[in-house]
Design a protein around this motif. Structure first.
Motif, mmCIF file in Angstrom:
data_model
loop_
_atom_site.group_PDB
_atom_site.id
_atom_site.type_symbol
_atom_site.label_atom_id
_atom_site.label_comp_id
_atom_site.label_asym_id
_atom_site.label_seq_id
_atom_site.Cartn_x
_atom_site.Cartn_y
_atom_site.Cartn_z
ATOM 1 N N THR A 159 68.211 49.342 41.060
ATOM 2 C CA THR A 159 66.782 49.655 41.201
ATOM 3 C C THR A 159 65.880 48.497 40.791
ATOM 4 N N GLY A 160 66.443 47.541 40.026
ATOM 5 C CA GLY A 160 65.663 46.403 39.585
ATOM 6 C C GLY A 160 64.700 46.714 38.451
ATOM 7 N N ILE A 161 64.956 47.807 37.715
ATOM 8 C CA ILE A 161 64.072 48.159 36.600
ATOM 9 C C ILE A 161 64.850 48.117 35.285
ATOM 10 N N TYR A 162 64.110 48.043 34.184
ATOM 11 C CA TYR A 162 64.739 48.150 32.857
ATOM 12 C C TYR A 162 64.073 49.288 32.099
ATOM 13 N N CYS A 163 64.865 49.932 31.231
ATOM 14 C CA CYS A 163 64.434 51.164 30.563
ATOM 15 C C CYS A 163 64.744 51.124 29.075
ATOM 16 N N ARG A 164 64.159 52.082 28.364
ATOM 17 C CA ARG A 164 64.594 52.369 27.004
ATOM 18 C C ARG A 164 65.975 53.020 27.069
ATOM 19 N N PRO A 165 66.771 52.931 26.012
ATOM 20 C CA PRO A 165 68.041 53.680 25.987
ATOM 21 C C PRO A 165 67.840 55.188 26.128
ATOM 22 N N SER A 166 66.696 55.704 25.677
ATOM 23 C CA SER A 166 66.473 57.150 25.722
ATOM 24 C C SER A 166 65.833 57.635 27.010
ATOM 25 N N CYS A 167 65.636 56.766 27.977
ATOM 26 C CA CYS A 167 64.965 57.150 29.222
ATOM 27 C C CYS A 167 65.591 58.419 29.805
ATOM 28 N N ALA A 168 64.744 59.311 30.294
ATOM 29 C CA ALA A 168 65.217 60.605 30.800
ATOM 30 C C ALA A 168 65.785 60.531 32.213
ATOM 31 N N ALA A 169 65.701 59.379 32.866
ATOM 32 C CA ALA A 169 66.189 59.253 34.244
ATOM 33 C C ALA A 169 67.705 59.460 34.326
ATOM 34 N N ARG A 170 68.173 59.821 35.500
ATOM 35 C CA ARG A 170 69.606 60.023 35.718
ATOM 36 C C ARG A 170 70.371 58.736 35.441
ATOM 37 N N ARG A 171 71.538 58.860 34.822
ATOM 38 C CA ARG A 171 72.320 57.690 34.434
ATOM 39 C C ARG A 171 73.031 57.065 35.638
ATOM 40 N N PRO A 172 72.879 55.730 35.784
ATOM 41 C CA PRO A 172 73.603 55.035 36.859
ATOM 42 C C PRO A 172 75.061 54.822 36.467
ATOM 43 N N ARG A 173 75.842 54.337 37.393
ATOM 44 C CA ARG A 173 77.236 54.019 37.088
ATOM 45 C C ARG A 173 77.283 52.791 36.180
ATOM 46 N N ARG A 174 78.335 52.735 35.381
ATOM 47 C CA ARG A 174 78.459 51.687 34.365
ATOM 48 C C ARG A 174 78.367 50.289 34.963
ATOM 49 N N GLU A 175 78.950 50.071 36.119
ATOM 50 C CA GLU A 175 78.970 48.720 36.696
ATOM 51 C C GLU A 175 77.599 48.292 37.222
ATOM 52 N N HIS A 176 76.658 49.212 37.287
ATOM 53 C CA HIS A 176 75.323 48.888 37.764
ATOM 54 C C HIS A 176 74.326 48.623 36.632
ATOM 55 N N VAL A 177 74.850 48.504 35.416
ATOM 56 C CA VAL A 177 73.980 48.389 34.240
ATOM 57 C C VAL A 177 74.216 47.058 33.520
ATOM 58 N N ALA A 178 73.120 46.461 33.054
ATOM 59 C CA ALA A 178 73.183 45.273 32.191
ATOM 60 C C ALA A 178 72.281 45.528 30.979
ATOM 61 N N PHE A 179 72.589 44.881 29.855
ATOM 62 C CA PHE A 179 71.825 45.086 28.626
ATOM 63 C C PHE A 179 71.186 43.778 28.181
ATOM 64 N N TYR A 180 69.941 43.889 27.689
ATOM 65 C CA TYR A 180 69.212 42.730 27.188
ATOM 66 C C TYR A 180 68.643 43.054 25.809
ATOM 67 N N PRO A 181 68.573 42.060 24.925
ATOM 68 C CA PRO A 181 68.077 42.335 23.570
ATOM 69 C C PRO A 181 66.629 42.802 23.530
ATOM 70 N N ASP A 182 65.830 42.403 24.543
ATOM 71 C CA ASP A 182 64.413 42.760 24.528
ATOM 72 C C ASP A 182 63.862 42.724 25.953
ATOM 73 N N PRO A 183 62.665 43.256 26.170
ATOM 74 C CA PRO A 183 62.069 43.253 27.508
ATOM 75 C C PRO A 183 61.877 41.862 28.093
ATOM 76 N N ASP A 184 61.597 40.868 27.242
ATOM 77 C CA ASP A 184 61.400 39.509 27.755
ATOM 78 C C ASP A 184 62.631 39.022 28.504
ATOM 79 N N GLY A 185 63.807 39.304 27.946
ATOM 80 C CA GLY A 185 65.041 38.881 28.601
ATOM 81 C C GLY A 185 65.242 39.571 29.936
ATOM 82 N N ALA A 186 64.917 40.850 29.999
ATOM 83 C CA ALA A 186 65.064 41.598 31.247
ATOM 84 C C ALA A 186 64.084 41.094 32.308
ATOM 85 N N ARG A 187 62.850 40.827 31.896
ATOM 86 C CA ARG A 187 61.862 40.320 32.853
ATOM 87 C C ARG A 187 62.244 38.934 33.362
ATOM 88 N N ALA A 188 62.778 38.100 32.477
ATOM 89 C CA ALA A 188 63.203 36.765 32.885
ATOM 90 C C ALA A 188 64.320 36.828 33.915
#
Length: 283
Positions: free
Chosen positions: A39-68
C-alpha cells in the motif's frame, strides 16, 4: 495487567516488532513504525487496519526512516502524532505536579494545544488515569508528607493544595484510612491489613483499614508501614481481603512505558487506589 512493551533495540528486533504489530500493542506505539509494501503507507503498531502478510511488511525506527524510503503516513492511525501526543502528556503531567491546585482540564488542554475531550482521552490512554485523578494522586502524596511534619492539620491541608477543609476531610478518611489526627498519632487504635503484590513496576505494598487506604507504596515489605504506624495493630492480609487486593492490582492499567518511571508509579498507585476505594466512595 501484563506489561507488553517490547525492548526493541538498534537494529530493530524484527520478530518482536512483528509480534507487537500482530497483537496491536499500544505500548509499542512510538517505538517503531510498520511500513506496508503493497500500500506504500506506514502505521503505528496498534493500527486497527487489517494485518498484511508478513512478507509485505518492513519496520523502521521512526517515521523519518519510513518517509525516506518512500512511504506515506496512514490517515487512519496517524503515526506522526505519537511523539506530539507523548510530549503533550508529559507537559501536562509537569504542570499538574507543579501546580498548587489541580489545573482545570480546559486549561491543561489549551496549554498543550488539544481539545479538552480529546486530551482527556489521550491522557487516560497514556497514563491509565484521568488528569483529575493524577492530580488527586499528587495531592494525596503532598497531604501525607505535610501531615508527617510538625504543623497543624489545617496548615497541612493547605500545604497539600486543598482549597479548604471540607474537601480535605471528604477525601482524607478514604485516602488515609483513618481520621487525620489518628493518622498523625501513628494509627492509634486502628487495625491495618497489608499485602505486597508483584507488579511490572516492582513490589507494591497496600495497607488497608475498614475506612480506606492507610498506605500504598512501592515497597518490598511491611517495615516502613510498621514504622509509620507504631500505635496500630498491623497484620498480614488473608483470605478474601488478600484475594481482592491481588485482583485490584492485576486489573489496574499500566502507563505508557515511555513515560518516566516515577510518573508511571504515581499513575499506577492511583489506578489501584481508585479501584480499591470505588465501593467505599459510591454515594
Amino acid at each position: 495487567m501484563e506489561n507488553r512493551a517490547i525492548p526493541l533495540r538498534t537494529p530493530l528486533d524484527v520478530e518482536a516488532a512483528w509480534t507487537a504489530f500482530e497483537r496491536r500493542d499500544r505500548a509499542a506505539d512510538g517505538r517503531f513504525v510498520v511500513a506496508v509494501k503493497t500500500t506504500g503507507i506506514y502505521c503505528r503498531p496498534s493500527c486497527a487496519a487489517r494485518r498484511p502478510r508478513r512478507e509485505h511488511v518492513a519496520f523502521y525506527p521512526d517515521p523519518d526512516g519510513a518517509r525516506a524510503a518512500g512511504y506515506r503516513a496512514c490517515l487512519r492511525c496517524q503515526p506522526d502524532t505519537v511523539t506530539r501526543d507523548r510530549r503533550a502528556v508529559a507537559e501536562a503531567i509537569a504542570a499538574i505536579e507543579a501546580a498548587d491546585e489541580a489545573p482545570a482540564l480546559s486549561d491543561l488542554a489549551e496549554r498543550v494545544g488539544y481539545a479538552p475531550h480529546h486530551f482527556h482521552r489521550l491522557f487516560k490512554r497514556a497514563t491509565g488515569v484521568t488528569p483529575a485523578a493524577y492530580a488527586r494522586a499528587c495531592r494525596a502524596v503532598r497531604a501525607a508528607q505535610a501531615l508527617s511534619h510538625e504543623m497543624s492539620i489545617t496548615q497541612a491541608l493547605y500545604e497539600a493544595g486543598y482549597a479548604g477543609p471540607s474537601r480535605f476531610y471528604a477525601e482524607s478518611e478514604h485516602r488515609l484510612g483513618m481520621a487525620p489526627g489518628q493518622w498523625r498519632r501513628g494509627g492509634e487504635g486502628a487495625t491495618i491489613d497489608w499485602a505486597v503484590a508483584p507488579t511490572p513496576l516492582g513490589p507494591l505494598l497496600i495497607a488497608i483499614t475498614t475506612r480506606g487506604l492507610a498506605r500504598i507504596a512501592f515497597e518490598p515489605d511491611e517495615k516502613a508501614l510498621i514504622a509509620a504506624f507504631p500505635a496500630a495493630t498491623v497484620r498480614a492480609a488473608t483470605g478474601e481481603t488478600l484475594r481482592r487486593l491481588a485482583q485490584v492490582v492485576a486489573e489496574a492499567d499500566l502507563a505508557d512505558p515511555q513515560l518516566p518511571e516515577a510518573v508511571r508509579r504515581t499513575a499506577f498507585i492511583e489506578a489501584v487506589s481508585r479501584r480499591w476505594l470505588a465501593p467505599m466512595t459510591k454515594a
